[in-house]
Design an enzyme around this catalytic site. Sequence first.
Site, PDB file in Angstrom:
ATOM      1  N   ASP A 353       0.611  -1.120  -0.062  1.00 27.42           N
ATOM      2  CA  ASP A 353       0.154   0.226   0.154  1.00 27.42           C
ATOM      3  C   ASP A 353       0.765   1.165  -0.051  1.00 27.42           C
ATOM      4  O   ASP A 353       2.062   1.302   0.402  1.00 27.42           O
ATOM      5  CB  ASP A 353      -0.765   0.019   1.253  1.00 27.42           C
ATOM      6  CG  ASP A 353      -2.138   0.693   1.094  1.00 27.42           C
ATOM      7  OD1 ASP A 353      -2.477   1.478   0.131  1.00 27.42           O
ATOM      8  OD2 ASP A 353      -3.102   0.470   1.806  1.00 27.42           O
ATOM      9  N   GLU A 402      -5.632  -1.172  -6.557  1.00 27.29           N
ATOM     10  CA  GLU A 402      -6.701  -0.286  -6.039  1.00 27.29           C
ATOM     11  C   GLU A 402      -6.951   0.846  -7.234  1.00 27.29           C
ATOM     12  O   GLU A 402      -7.606   0.685  -8.110  1.00 27.29           O
ATOM     13  CB  GLU A 402      -6.406   0.495  -4.802  1.00 27.29           C
ATOM     14  CG  GLU A 402      -7.553   1.190  -4.033  1.00 27.29           C
ATOM     15  CD  GLU A 402      -7.022   1.709  -2.802  1.00 27.29           C
ATOM     16  OE1 GLU A 402      -8.055   1.938  -2.133  1.00 27.29           O
ATOM     17  OE2 GLU A 402      -5.995   1.979  -2.459  1.00 27.29           O
ATOM     18  N   GLU A 408     -13.359   1.816   0.918  1.00 25.48           N
ATOM     19  CA  GLU A 408     -12.785   2.330   2.036  1.00 25.48           C
ATOM     20  C   GLU A 408     -13.070   3.829   2.348  1.00 25.48           C
ATOM     21  O   GLU A 408     -12.861   4.174   3.455  1.00 25.48           O
ATOM     22  CB  GLU A 408     -11.096   2.021   1.775  1.00 25.48           C
ATOM     23  CG  GLU A 408     -10.560   2.848   1.029  1.00 25.48           C
ATOM     24  CD  GLU A 408      -9.071   2.914   1.089  1.00 25.48           C
ATOM     25  OE1 GLU A 408      -8.363   3.838   0.586  1.00 25.48           O
ATOM     26  OE2 GLU A 408      -8.439   1.595   1.291  1.00 25.48           O
TER      27      GLU A 408
END
Length: 823
Positions: A353, A402, A408
Site C-alpha cells: 500500500d 486499487e 474504504e
Amino acid sequence: MVTAVTPLISLNRGLHRVDVTAEESGLYAAVRTQSQEFLRVRLGLTVGGRRLANGTEVFRSSERQVAERIEPVSGKTTLPTLRNHDEATISFVERDGFEWSVVLRLAEDGLALRYDIPDLWGVSTLDAEHTAVQLSTWERAWMLDYQTWYETPRFGSAVKELAPGSYGFPALLENAAGGYLLISEAAIDGRYSGAHGVVDQGRQELTFETADVSTEIARGTVTPWRVFVFGDLTAIVETNLVDEVAPGRHASMTDASWVRPGRAAWSWWSDFYSGAQIEHQKHFVDVAAEMGWEHLLIDCGWEETWVPEIVAYASSAGIQVHLWCVWHDLDGPEKISKLALWKSWGVAGIKVDFMESESKDRYRWYDSILQESARLRLMVNFHGSVIPRGWARTWPQVVSYEAIRGSEYYVFYQDTPLTSSHNVIQPFTRNVVGAMDYTPVALKAPGRTTSAAHELAMAVVFESGITHFADDVDVYAAEPAVSRLLQELPSKWDETRLLAGSPDTEAVLARRSGDRWFVGALATGPSRHLSVPLDRLGNDGTFRAWVVTDAGDGGFEESVVSVEKTLEVDIANDGGFAAILVAEAAELFRAEPNQRRGLPWTAAPIVEADESGRAEVHVDEVATLRVPPRWSAKSLGQGRWEVHHPDDLRPGCAGVVMVEVNDGGAVPLFSPVRVFRPFTGEAQLSNLTMIEFRNESGPVERDMSNGGGNPGDGQRLRVGDVQAGTGLGMSSPGHASFHLGGHASHLSGEVGVDNETPNTSAVAIVEADGRELFRAEIRAGEPPVPFTADLDGAKVLTLRTLAIGEDPAHVDWLSPVLYETRT
C-alpha cells in the site's frame, strides 16, 4: 524536410486505417473509418534539449504483423486467445543526423504508439513528450482529476467545459456520432515515469505529461505504449488492448498455475482493528470456508507471533492468507527479504500500500516487487497504486490494483458517500484497463445512497483477480440472497459481455463461467424498468434466470423466471440487480463449502536447538519443511528433519518452521513448529520471542504502550512519573507467553497502568507453567508496582492482565528482565 500531406505510411485492419503524415505544424497519426477521420494525434518528443519532429526526414520504414498468444490467468477472460496486430515503424532523421522512430500497432479495436531511439550514444534525457489528442471532434468526456493514486471521483462533462489541468487515465471521450475513444498507456517499467493527461482548452488538446520533469533515457524504447481504444461502448468495455501490447510473460512466470484468482474475506473495513485479533480472523476463515471462498486478507494489525497459526488454520479450510504491508517496508534489498520470510510461513500473497507516486524511481521499486514476488510465488495486490498498465499479462501474479475511490472511503470519509454515478462510470473507464479492487458489497456502509441490490451487483460488474468483499462475513451470512450469490460467484471468468448502458445511466454486464452467465447491473438516477437484451449470450435467448432485486423495505427480493430475448427488471432509485442465467434444463446453484482437512502431524510445536544451532524436527513422513531465510533443513528420512538456525539468532528467540503437506487439495496444508535457541545469560523480555498472545486492543507492543490497536501505535511507556525505554504494552484483558525451556531463574521489573488510559484499573499477574507467582491490582495515576518472580526452571512464562470495570486499562510491564538459571 518532408512537407507533403501524402501519408508517410498507412496501416489497415478491419474497418480502420491509420495514416502518419508530416505537415507544416508537425507529425500526426490520424485514424479513419471508411475514410472519415475521427482521431488525430500529434507526435513528437524533446530529447536532450532537442525538439524532435522539427526538420524531420523519413529515412526508413517497415511493417510487420504481430501474432501473439495471450493466456490470461485472471481478468475479463481467462481463455487463451490469439491476437493479431499490424505494426509499422517509421524512422526519422533530424537535420543534425539524430535518429528516432515512432512505432504504431493497429488492432481491430484500437491503436497503440510509442517512441524509440535505437542508436543513442550513451544516455540522454527525455525532457517532454508532445503526443496530443485533438479534442475538437469530441463532445463528452468521463474523467477524474489526476492524483498519483487515482482515488478522486470520476465524473462526466462536456469536453468544452473541462477545466484546464491534469486528468488521470483512462480517459473516455464520445463524439457526436456516438463513437468512443478510451486513452491510456501500457507496458511501463522502471525505465519510465508514468504519464497523465493535460487538457489545454486553448489548443483544444489533451497531451501526455510524464510524472518526472526530465527522465534519463538510454538506447531503445523511451516511452511506454500510448493506447487509444475506439469503437462503440461494447468495444471499449470488452477490449484487452492494454494487456495485448504489454510484454508476454516474464521468463520467471512461464508456470503461473500457482496463481489462484478468487474471493477473499477481509475484516478491516467492518472492524478497523480486527487485523490484530487472531480469533476474529479465525471466524472470518470459518465463514469464508462455508461460502466456498479461496482467500483471507489480513490488513493492518497482524503480528508475526500468530501469522503462522492462522495460515495453518486457514489451510485446513482450503483458504490462503494474504498480508497487508506498506511499500517502504519492502524498499531496498534488506527490507524486501521480508517477502521470503512471509513465504516461509505459508503466506500466499501481499497487499502492498501507499506507493502514491508515478516517478521512475517508484517504477523501479515496482520492478523489484514484481521480480521478487514472481520468484517466491507470491500473489500481489497493489494499493495506493497506479492504474493497470499490462502487468497482468507479463506478471500474472499481479491479481489486483486499487487506483479507485472504493468502499474504504466510507471508513475515512463518512460524510462523502460513494455515488451511483461514480460507480456506473467505472466499467466504462477504470475497470476497462485491468483489475480493480473496489472492495464491493458494502451493505452496512454509513450514509450509503445506493440501493442494496446496487451494492450486491458490484460483485459481478466490477472485475478483480481477487475480490475482497468489504462487509463483515456475518452480514453476508445473514442475507440469503447475498450469501447465495457470493457463494455461487466464480473465482474467474471465461468471457465478459456488455449488454446495455452508458457511462451516464447504467452499466449492465454479463460474465460467463462455464455454462452459466452472471449478470450485474448498476444504475444511477430514479427507479425505472430495464429491458436487457440477451442476444449476445447465445442459447437462442432462452434462459432460466435467478434474479435478485431491491425489495421495498430496503432488503432483497429474489425470483426464478424463464426469459426469452430480454431480461425485464424493475430497479430502485440508484439501484441495480444481480442474476444467474442458465439453459432451461441446467442447474442454477452449484456452490459447496470448502472441505475441512486435518493438519500435518508434528511431534512437538516447540523444539530447542543445541549449541551448534542444530535441532531435530519429527513430522509426517510425506511432509516437507519451509524454513526462514538463512535457515537450512535436511531430510533424515522417515519424517525426521535436521534444521539449523543462523548464528545471529539471539538466545531465547525462535524461528518458525512450517511443516507442509501437499495432498492434492486446493492449497497445501501447514503446521508450525517453533525452533528456539535456548535462553542464556540475561535479557530484556521484550527482545524475546512470544509464543502466543491475546490482547483486548491490538497486539501486545514491544518497548511502547499498547496504543490504539494497530502495531507500533503506542508511545513511550509511562506510568505516573516513571518512564521506561523497554518493556511490554498490553491491554486488559490480555496475556503474552514466552518459552523458557527451564533455563531461567527469575524475572524482575515493574508494572502499572499507562498514563494513556486515565481513570482505569487492572489486575497484573505473572504465571509460570500455569502457577501464579505474582498478582497486583494497579490503578492509573499510581506509581508502578515492582515485582520479582522465582521461575524455578519453568517451561513457559505468562504475563497476564485482567480487566476491572468496563474500560480497558493499558498496562505497562516496565523493563522486565529475565535471568538465566544459576547452577
